[in-house]
Design an enzyme around this catalytic site. Structure first.
Site, PDB file in Angstrom:
ATOM      1  N   ALA A   1       0.938  -1.072   0.003  1.00  0.00           N
ATOM      2  CA  ALA A   1       0.001   0.055   0.068  1.00  0.00           C
ATOM      3  C   ALA A   1       0.833   1.161   0.205  1.00  0.00           C
ATOM      4  O   ALA A   1       2.086   1.155   0.248  1.00  0.00           O
ATOM      5  CB  ALA A   1      -0.973   0.150   1.321  1.00  0.00           C
TER       6      ALA A   1
ATOM      7  N   GLN B   1       1.320   3.401   2.062  1.00  0.00           N
ATOM      8  CA  GLN B   1       1.908   3.591   3.281  1.00  0.00           C
ATOM      9  C   GLN B   1       2.569   2.346   3.933  1.00  0.00           C
ATOM     10  O   GLN B   1       2.884   2.208   5.127  1.00  0.00           O
ATOM     11  CB  GLN B   1       1.181   4.265   4.524  1.00  0.00           C
ATOM     12  CG  GLN B   1       0.783   5.626   4.452  1.00  0.00           C
ATOM     13  CD  GLN B   1       2.052   6.619   4.485  1.00  0.00           C
ATOM     14  OE1 GLN B   1       3.101   6.364   4.930  1.00  0.00           O
ATOM     15  NE2 GLN B   1       2.105   7.707   3.818  1.00  0.00           N
ATOM     16  N   SER B   2       3.140   1.565   2.931  1.00  0.00           N
ATOM     17  CA  SER B   2       3.839   0.272   3.194  1.00  0.00           C
ATOM     18  C   SER B   2       5.150   0.291   4.083  1.00  0.00           C
ATOM     19  O   SER B   2       5.932   1.040   3.759  1.00  0.00           O
ATOM     20  CB  SER B   2       4.001  -0.565   1.978  1.00  0.00           C
ATOM     21  OG  SER B   2       4.976  -1.503   2.271  1.00  0.00           O
ATOM     22  N   ASN B   3       5.000  -0.262   5.177  1.00  0.00           N
ATOM     23  CA  ASN B   3       6.363  -0.177   6.145  1.00  0.00           C
ATOM     24  C   ASN B   3       7.316  -1.099   5.220  1.00  0.00           C
ATOM     25  O   ASN B   3       8.580  -0.920   5.601  1.00  0.00           O
ATOM     26  CB  ASN B   3       5.998  -0.652   7.362  1.00  0.00           C
ATOM     27  CG  ASN B   3       5.067   0.192   8.251  1.00  0.00           C
ATOM     28  OD1 ASN B   3       5.639   1.555   8.540  1.00  0.00           O
ATOM     29  ND2 ASN B   3       4.011  -0.311   8.564  1.00  0.00           N
TER      30      ASN B   3
ATOM     31  N   ALA C   1       7.750  -1.645   2.204  1.00  0.00           N
ATOM     32  CA  ALA C   1       8.202  -0.847   1.184  1.00  0.00           C
ATOM     33  C   ALA C   1       9.399   0.033   1.613  1.00  0.00           C
ATOM     34  O   ALA C   1      10.638   0.121   0.962  1.00  0.00           O
ATOM     35  CB  ALA C   1       7.296  -0.123   0.152  1.00  0.00           C
TER      36      ALA C   1
END
Ligand SMILES: *Cc1c(COP(=O)(O)O)cnc(C)c1O
Length: 347
Positions: free
Chosen positions: A80, A82-84, A86
């Protein structure tokens, strides 16, 4: 299991071991409410380092190890906005001298302006990752295939890690994480009576923990708080399948289906959708322990822990370890949740 794990290529990224500490003030507060609350410990995997910390650092040690062993030069992953995962992939790539390409899907309806500019997205840019935005309606498999082809055509050697880093290879990070925690608990005594509670989403964390539990033939039990899918049955089946593949890499026994435990009452309207219980959990743990959770994962997992204690559901447990999986940068993306709802902290 252990010697097989030691033989896997691994690139050191995480600060290990992460601290294991009591949450005495939070427990006192729950006891003062009249709840039957076992001793509470917190395993600080938010403190793995790697540009803000979090659980993906453990998985990325094995993923980057494999990428380097395959002579790849760019990490490709998805998640997403706000992917941590990523963000930690971008940091891992930088630390290993690799490129990073993040295919981020606009999958969460959060109206706050910061959701699209701040938090993990800001950090992805600072870390030098290439970010591709995909609309909610995108066929992600096709999109990622095109990205891989584009990189290959440009002479790059891409390594793909799925969302959350939850391939069997990535899940090895939490086989190792469980062993680390079990060792710390043994030193304190009472590991057998322990229940680990954590946020579960793409399933690699839970699968890895369960593979280690099955491989050791005992030790702390595992309870995932579903923060991801309304279809809990499908999610349970996916975690079990991932655990079987992970165990296969280690020639170790797969966990029994009954070991895959999820609680599903703290998801709210869906992945990334804030809940009142999450807001309470984030504020309470910040103000009693000085520890920051996050709105998407650890905040909902802690809401689950608090809810289970208040229902009396943990009265027979020897002790609880809350596995703090990180995610703090997302607090800034969800700033409106905390700023508007409660001015009390500002005096
Ligand atoms: C990814 C993530 C999780 C969930 O871990 P999975 O292995 O994907 O289930 C939990 N907490 C945080 C902060 C995360 O970023």
């Amino acid at each position: 299991m252990l010697d097989q794990l030691d033989r896997r290529p691994r690139f050191a990224l995480a600060h290990r071991p992460t601290p294991l500490a009591p949450m005495a003030r939070l427990r006192s507060l729950l006891l003062s409410e009249g709840c039957a609350c076992p001793p509470l410990l917190i395993k600080r995997d938010d403190c793995t380092g790697l540009a803000g910390g979090g659980n993906k650092a453990r998985k990325l040690e094995f993923l980057v190890g494999e990428a380097l062993a395959q002579d790849c030069d760019v990490l490709v992953t998805t998640g997403a906005l706000q992917s941590n995962h990523a963000r930690q992939t971008a940091a891992a790539a930088a630390a290993a001298g690799l490129g990073a390409c993040l295919v981020l899907r606009d999958a969460v309806d959060y109206p706050g302006a910061a959701y699209r500019t701040s938090g993990n997205l800001l950090l992805d840019d600072i870390l030098g990752a290439e970010v591709e935005l995909a609309p909610r309606s995108a066929d992600m498999t096709a999109h990622i295939d095109r990205t891989m082809e584009r990189l290959t055509a440009a002479g790059r050697r891409p390594y793909f890690a799925p969302a959350g880093g939850s391939s069997a290879c990535g899940a090895l990070g939490y086989v190792a994480g469980y062993l680390e925690l079990a060792g710390q608990l043994d030193e304190r005594g009472g590991a057998e009576e322990t229940l680990i509670i954590h946020a579960s989403s793409s399933g690699g964390t839970q699968a890895g923990l369960l593979v280690a539990h099955a491989g050791l033939g005992g030790g702390p039990k595992v309870l995932g708080v579903n923060v991801y899918r309304k279809d809990a049955e499908a999610m349970t089946a996916e975690i079990l399948a991932l655990a079987a593949r992970t165990a296969g890499l280690l020639a170790s026994p797969a966990p029994e289906p009954a070991e895959v435990r999820l609680v599903n009452d703290w998801l709210g309207d869906g992945y990334g959708a804030p809940t009142a219980e999450m807001r309470e959990a984030v504020a309470l743990v910040a103000r009693t322990e000085g520890i920051l959770l996050d709105p998407v994962y650890a905040g909902k997992a802690m809401a689950g822990l608090l809810g289970l204690v208040r229902r009396g559901a943990l009265a027979d447990v020897g002790q609880v370890v809350f596995l703090h999986t990180g995610g703090m940068p997302a607090l800034f993306a969800y700033a409106e949740e905390f700023a508007a709802s409660d001015g009390a902290g500002r005096g």
